[in-house]
Enzyme design. Structure first.
Site, PDB file in Angstrom:
ATOM      1  NE  ARG A 241      -3.735  -1.441  -0.341  1.00  0.00           N
ATOM      2  CZ  ARG A 241      -4.458  -1.968  -0.804  1.00  0.00           C
ATOM      3  NH1 ARG A 241      -3.574  -2.785  -1.490  1.00  0.00           N
ATOM      4  NH2 ARG A 241      -5.397  -3.467  -0.928  1.00  0.00           N
ATOM      5  CD  GLU A 270      -2.841   2.461  -5.639  1.00  0.00           C
ATOM      6  OE1 GLU A 270      -4.049   1.539  -6.002  1.00  0.00           O
ATOM      7  OE2 GLU A 270      -1.876   2.285  -5.372  1.00  0.00           O
ATOM      8  CG  HIS A 289      -2.787  -1.508  -7.008  1.00  0.00           C
ATOM      9  ND1 HIS A 289      -3.245  -0.626  -5.683  1.00  0.00           N
ATOM     10  CD2 HIS A 289      -2.729  -2.589  -6.779  1.00  0.00           C
ATOM     11  CE1 HIS A 289      -3.357  -1.201  -4.961  1.00  0.00           C
ATOM     12  NE2 HIS A 289      -3.763  -2.765  -5.129  1.00  0.00           N
TER      13      HIS A 289
END
Ligand code: DGY
Length: 329
Positions: A241, A270, A289
């Site tokens: 994260r 994000e 991601h």
């Protein structure tokens, strides 16, 4: 499960059609992705009756829970639970389900790929070929650095940290240091992986990889002091994260040359904002991601999340409930 009365379900991230059909065959379903501005009002309106939510990648806060007074279960299509208000869920008796296990190996593959890309500079060199700049043998200024034999320091030694350690120790002959409060090394890593304090890991690792979940205790764990404590010329990789990293401190460490490079699959915000210096920094390999983003694994995650949702709505225990005990509810 089949005889349970239909309930109201909000699907807030697209599901494969057959899984959506499974839910629709038993319950009343509203599909609304709140990340799309045009679908946000429908999502909000559907919360009023919602008894089950299934989706991911959207922050659910106390306001959403207030708007959903009948909510029994949130089934997240993710292993991470940092986008949910854990204490509030515990206090209200709402079950949270997540998808551990099914994404472990895929995510470890991605993270190890990022280690390879970052040290061997593979994206940069591939770009050179694509751009027509491969006109003679590359010079030393474009050489990478070996991965095999380097010391890897793994922050967090849960399923993904251990899967990464297996790749590093057993596949690439890398000494492993790890930082974790409670996990002992599994038998195959005995003698190859050593649990050490954070300071020692930072001082000894050539490559520091973050696999920790985001919590109050880990937010900005990688700050200016942590980057300064890393071995000069070390590499940092983050596959868990973005909130664990103070991004300004990371950019500073890269600019000063204390860090050689960084490989990042996750960011504090994000999608990564266009004006983030991490997007174009020459020493950063950024990914959007994609830790678990393979056809096979995303399918397994959606299946597990669907099973969890249907089970809880039918009054059965989830296959993989998130442990909300001890979150201060
Ligand atoms: C997870 O499952 O938590 C992945 O990081 C996707 O959010």
């Amino acid at each position: 499960m089949l005889s349970a009365p239909p309930k109201n379900v909000v699907v807030f991230r697209a599901l494969p059609p057959d899984l959506l059909a499974r839910i629709e065959s038993r319950h009343r379903v509203v599909c609304a992705d709140p990340r799309r501005v045009e679908e946000l009002p429908r999502f909000r309106a559907a919360l009023a009756d919602a008894q089950g939510l299934i989706g991911s990648s959207f922050r659910i806060g106390a306001a959403e829970l207030d708007a959903a007074p009948r909510l029994e279960v949130i089934s997240s299509i993710s292993v991470g639970a940092d986008t949910y208000p854990l204490a509030e869920l515990a206090r209200r008796g709402i079950v949270l389900c997540h998808t551990p296990g099914v994404l472990t190996e895929t995510t470890a593959d991605t993270i190890f790929g990022l280690v390879m890309c970052t040290l061997r500079r593979l994206p940069e060199l591939s770009q050179l070929v694509r751009a027509g700049r491969w006109t003679r043998n590359i010079g030393e200024e474009l050489f990478g650095w070996d991965v095999h034999g380097k010391t890897i320091g793994i922050l967090g030694f849960g399923r993904i940290g251990q899967a990464l350690a297996r790749r590093a120790a057993l596949g690439f002959d890398m000494p492993v240091r790890y930082f974790d409060r409670s996990t002992a090394a599994p038998p195959e890593l005995q003698g190859r992986a050593e649990c050490v304090p954070l300071g020692r890991l930072l001082a000894e690792a050539d490559i520091v990889v973050c696999t920790l979940p985001l919590s109050q205790g880990t937010r900005h764990l990688m700050n200016a002091a942590a980057f300064a404590a890393m071995k000069p010329g070390a590499v940092f990789v983050n596959g868990s994260r973005g909130g664990i990293v103070d991004e300004a401190a990371l950019v500073d460490a890269l600019d000063r040359g204390t860090l050689r490079a960084a490989g990042l699959d996750v960011f504090a915000t994000e999608p990564l904002p266009l004006d983030s210096p991490l997007r174009t920094h020459p020493k950063v390999t950024p990914l959007p991601h994609v830790g678990s983003a393979t056809h096979e694994t995303r399918r397994k995650m959606a299946e597990l999340a669907t099973d969890n949702l249907l089970r809880v709505l039918a009054g059965e225990p989830a296959l993989t409930a998130y442990d909300l005990s001890g979150v201060g509810g």
